[in-house]
Design an enzyme around this catalytic site. Structure first.
Site, PDB file in Angstrom:
ATOM      1  N   ASP A 103      -6.905   4.358  -4.752  1.00 32.27           N
ATOM      2  CA  ASP A 103      -7.598   4.210  -3.467  1.00 32.27           C
ATOM      3  C   ASP A 103      -8.219   5.582  -3.213  1.00 32.27           C
ATOM      4  OD1 ASP A 103      -7.951   2.378  -0.987  1.00 32.27           O
ATOM      5  OD2 ASP A 103      -7.234   4.211  -0.066  1.00 32.27           O
TER       6      ASP A 103
ATOM      7  N   LYS B 167       0.873  -1.190   0.000  1.00 29.87           N
ATOM      8  CA  LYS B 167       0.000   0.000   0.000  1.00 29.87           C
ATOM      9  C   LYS B 167       0.898   1.224   0.000  1.00 29.87           C
ATOM     10  CE  LYS B 167      -4.372   1.171   0.166  1.00 29.87           C
ATOM     11  NZ  LYS B 167      -5.543   0.497  -0.434  1.00 29.87           N
TER      12      LYS B 167
HETATM   13  P1  NDP Z   1     -12.876   7.789  -3.047  1.00 28.39           P
HETATM   14  O1  NDP Z   1     -11.801   8.770  -2.829  1.00 28.39           O
HETATM   15  O2  NDP Z   1     -13.409   7.577  -4.416  1.00 28.39           O
HETATM   16  O3  NDP Z   1     -14.106   8.063  -2.090  1.00 28.39           O
HETATM   17  C1  NDP Z   1     -13.966   8.084  -0.709  1.00 28.39           C
HETATM   18  C2  NDP Z   1     -15.289   8.479  -0.115  1.00 28.39           C
HETATM   19  O4  NDP Z   1     -15.226   8.370   1.305  1.00 28.39           O
HETATM   20  C3  NDP Z   1     -15.647   9.930  -0.405  1.00 28.39           C
HETATM   21  O5  NDP Z   1     -17.036  10.039  -0.445  1.00 28.39           O
HETATM   22  C4  NDP Z   1     -15.059  10.646   0.803  1.00 28.39           C
HETATM   23  O6  NDP Z   1     -15.636  11.908   1.075  1.00 28.39           O
HETATM   24  C5  NDP Z   1     -15.389   9.680   1.885  1.00 28.39           C
HETATM   25  N1  NDP Z   1     -14.417   9.850   2.986  1.00 28.39           N
HETATM   26  C6  NDP Z   1     -13.072   9.804   2.931  1.00 28.39           C
HETATM   27  N2  NDP Z   1     -12.533  10.055   4.120  1.00 28.39           N
HETATM   28  C7  NDP Z   1     -13.576  10.282   4.938  1.00 28.39           C
HETATM   29  C8  NDP Z   1     -13.681  10.599   6.305  1.00 28.39           C
HETATM   30  N3  NDP Z   1     -12.583  10.739   7.069  1.00 28.39           N
HETATM   31  N4  NDP Z   1     -14.927  10.736   6.829  1.00 28.39           N
HETATM   32  C9  NDP Z   1     -16.046  10.581   6.064  1.00 28.39           C
HETATM   33  N5  NDP Z   1     -15.991  10.292   4.745  1.00 28.39           N
HETATM   34  C10 NDP Z   1     -14.789  10.149   4.207  1.00 28.39           C
HETATM   35  O7  NDP Z   1     -12.304   6.405  -2.454  1.00 28.39           O
HETATM   36  P2  NDP Z   1     -12.782   4.924  -2.738  1.00 28.39           P
HETATM   37  O8  NDP Z   1     -14.251   4.885  -2.969  1.00 28.39           O
HETATM   38  O9  NDP Z   1     -11.861   4.335  -3.731  1.00 28.39           O
HETATM   39  O10 NDP Z   1     -12.426   4.230  -1.335  1.00 28.39           O
HETATM   40  C11 NDP Z   1     -13.364   4.132  -0.264  1.00 28.39           C
HETATM   41  C12 NDP Z   1     -12.922   3.026   0.679  1.00 28.39           C
HETATM   42  O11 NDP Z   1     -12.887   1.776  -0.031  1.00 28.39           O
HETATM   43  C13 NDP Z   1     -11.537   3.183   1.301  1.00 28.39           C
HETATM   44  O12 NDP Z   1     -11.532   2.612   2.597  1.00 28.39           O
HETATM   45  C14 NDP Z   1     -10.671   2.335   0.392  1.00 28.39           C
HETATM   46  O13 NDP Z   1      -9.487   1.908   1.033  1.00 28.39           O
HETATM   47  C15 NDP Z   1     -11.609   1.184   0.115  1.00 28.39           C
HETATM   48  N6  NDP Z   1     -11.306   0.388  -1.066  1.00 28.39           N
HETATM   49  C16 NDP Z   1     -11.260   0.949  -2.306  1.00 28.39           C
HETATM   50  C17 NDP Z   1     -11.018   0.165  -3.408  1.00 28.39           C
HETATM   51  C18 NDP Z   1     -11.065   0.714  -4.789  1.00 28.39           C
HETATM   52  O14 NDP Z   1     -11.010  -0.090  -5.721  1.00 28.39           O
HETATM   53  N7  NDP Z   1     -11.198   2.001  -4.995  1.00 28.39           N
HETATM   54  C19 NDP Z   1     -10.720  -1.283  -3.275  1.00 28.39           C
HETATM   55  C20 NDP Z   1     -10.881  -1.786  -1.944  1.00 28.39           C
HETATM   56  C21 NDP Z   1     -11.136  -0.956  -0.896  1.00 28.39           C
HETATM   57  P3  NDP Z   1     -14.815  13.246   0.753  1.00 28.39           P
HETATM   58  O15 NDP Z   1     -14.977  13.467  -0.702  1.00 28.39           O
HETATM   59  O16 NDP Z   1     -15.446  14.290   1.591  1.00 28.39           O
HETATM   60  O17 NDP Z   1     -13.389  12.997   1.176  1.00 28.39           O
END
Ligand code: NDP
Length: 443
Positions: free
Chosen positions: A165, A125
């Site tokens: 991510d 990571k």
């Molecule tokens: P994105 O950046 O596309 O979206 C993240 C989302 O989570 C946004 O809506 C963001 O809001 C919100 N978010 C982030 N930090 C916080 C916080 N501290 N409190 C509340 N909301 C928050 O990321 P992904 O969708 O790719 O990733 C989301 C999760 O899924 C993570 O845990 C990631 O590790 C996991 N994941 C992702 C994969 C992938 O293929 N993308 C694969 C496996 C796991 P805001 O815009 O306000 O920051």
């Protein structure tokens, strides 16, 4: 002292400033106890001491120039945690909260997640404490180029293959790939999540969210149920959340919430996913703008979605976003299943509540593995210089998620912990990596 307890003590002593890493390591170590107790060979070769230590951590400076001509400096990382079963594979996160503890927790989880996919990929990571929010495209590009100026020395298609991510989507992967190619002269599958014209795979964008729904459907089916007619609470509104909502609707469910770090939206008529896509993927706006599309929906600032009654909960935002109080709300409102799209979104106390109340619960390392699995399919297509159709990739993804469900269910049952998918996922993921480490000698 029991071997696992010795290692838990060691993790705490050696990483005092890494609460997220300690949290993730504690969960895994506690649930693999029966396997470790049954295999004294692990202790003879100090296997657990080795598995909790990353093979390598790279920390580097990222200087870049903002649109006002000012020099900015961020900190970059790559944690190459374990390569026993394949090249390091895992995403890059760009978010101001990024630190070594968070990346070590994510890298550690990734080892077992990647093992669960059944594909030959090790765990890693990386990322930076850079906040893409509010930055111009040119600033994001200069940042990505500077990040890659250092990272390129440590990655390669058979060595370490980063992906996206939080904060790293198609735009960032494009800039990172362009710079890698310029620095090395190589056109190879060194990153996944690439755009379709330059080696990306169809269905990779959708894969984590779709995979989450496929495994949730398997879980529900195995318990005489399905998504059909279910009210679903989703958190987040990024890549994972958007495609989870889309597939949930296709399977007959109704997602009624989504969120960002400022607040959440509740739409009792069901979330309009196209509106969320436009707000987040096109305008890069805030979720409260949803009300401009659907004035009858409700926006709640500074709160979490878990207070809304639902049958199924899909946390898809970030780590520790669902705590004990939130878990009690879910129970009180009659929720039957929690499946994690995000990594470690539920706190340890929340998981205790799920267990005590017999909620069906699948941890992220199993339920969100569809993303990295499809990344591995992108690597295969790159190596073979082929592109599969959307349907072909989606079908493989569905098969992989069904396999993961049956493997974690079987592992849980084998260790007398039926329907405990934390135990099932950790044991099934760990065994393969441990066997490989035993076979490869002391490395
Ligand atoms: P994105 O950046 O596309 O979206 C993240 C989302 O989570 C946004 O809506 C963001 O809001 C919100 N978010 C982030 N930090 C916080 C916080 N501290 N409190 C509340 N909301 C928050 O990321 P992904 O969708 O790719 O990733 C989301 C999760 O899924 C993570 O845990 C990631 O590790 C996991 N994941 C992702 C994969 C992938 O293929 N993308 C694969 C496996 C796991 P805001 O815009 O306000 O920051």
């Amino acid at each position: 002292m029991n071997y696992v307890d010795q290692i838990l003590q060691r993790v705490n002593e050696k990483n005092p400033n890494e609460p997220e890493f300690i949290q993730a390591a504690t969960e895994v170590l506690n649930s693999i106890r029966p396997v470790v107790d049954a295999n004294p060979r692990y202790q003879e070769v100090s296997l657990l001491e080795r598995i909790i230590e990353p093979e390598r951590v790279i920390i580097f400076r990222i200087p870049w120039i903002d649109d006002n001509g000012k020099v900015q400096v961020n900190r970059g990382y790559r944690v190459q945690f374990n390569s026993a079963i394949g090249p390091y594979k895992g995403g890059l996160r760009f978010h101001p909260s990024v630190n070594l503890s968070i990346l070590k927790f994510l890298g550690f989880e990734q080892i077992f997640k990647n093992s669960l996919t059944g594909l030959p990929i090790g765990g890693g990571k990386g990322g930076a404490d850079f906040d893409p929010k509010g930055k111009s495209n040119a600033e994001v590009m200069r940042f990505c180029q500077s990040f890659m100026n250092e990272l390129y020395k440590y990655i390669g298609k058979d060595e370490d293959v980063p992906a996206g991510d939080i904060g790293v989507g198609g735009r960032e992967i494009g800039y990172l790939y362009g710079q890698y190619k310029r620095l090395t002269g190589l056109y190879e599958g060194v990153l996944t999540g690439k755009g379709l014209p330059f080696g990306g795979s169809l269905a990779r964008t959708e894969a984590t969210g779709y995979g989450l729904c496929y495994i949730t459907e398997e879980l529900l089916k195995a318990h005489g149920n399905s998504f059909e007619g279910k009210t679903v609470a989703v958190s987040g509104s990024g890549n994972v959340a958007i495609y989870a909502m889309q597939k949930c609707i296709a399977l007959g469910g109704k997602p009624v919430t989504c969120s960002d770090s400022n607040g959440y939206v509740y739409d009792k008529n069901g979330i309009d996913v196209d509106a969320v896509k436009e707000i987040k993927e096109v305008k890069r706006g805030r979720i409260k703008e949803y009300l401009e599309y659907h004035p009858e929906a409700v926006y709640v600032e500074g709160k979490r979605v878990w207070e809304i009654p639902c049958d199924v909960a899909l946390p898809c935002a970030t780590q520790n976003e669902l705590d004990e109080e939130n878990a009690l709300d879910l129970v009180k409102n009659g929720c039957i299943a929690v499946c994690e799209g995000a990594n470690m979104p539920s706190t340890e106390k929340a998981i205790e509540v799920f267990r005590a109340n017999k909620l069906l619960y699948i941890p992220g390392k199993a339920s969100n593995a569809g993303g990295v699995a499809t990344s591995a399919l992108e690597m295969s297509q790159n190596s073979a210089r082929l592109s599969w159709t959307f349907e072909e990739v989606d079908k493989r993804l569905q098969g992989i998620m069904q396999n993961i469900y049956s493997n974690i269910a079987a592992a849980a049952k084998e260790y007398n912990a039926e329907d405990d998918f934390v135990v099932g996922a950790n044991i099934a993921g760990f065994r393969k990596v441990a066997d490989a480490m035993l076979a490869e000698g002391i490395v």
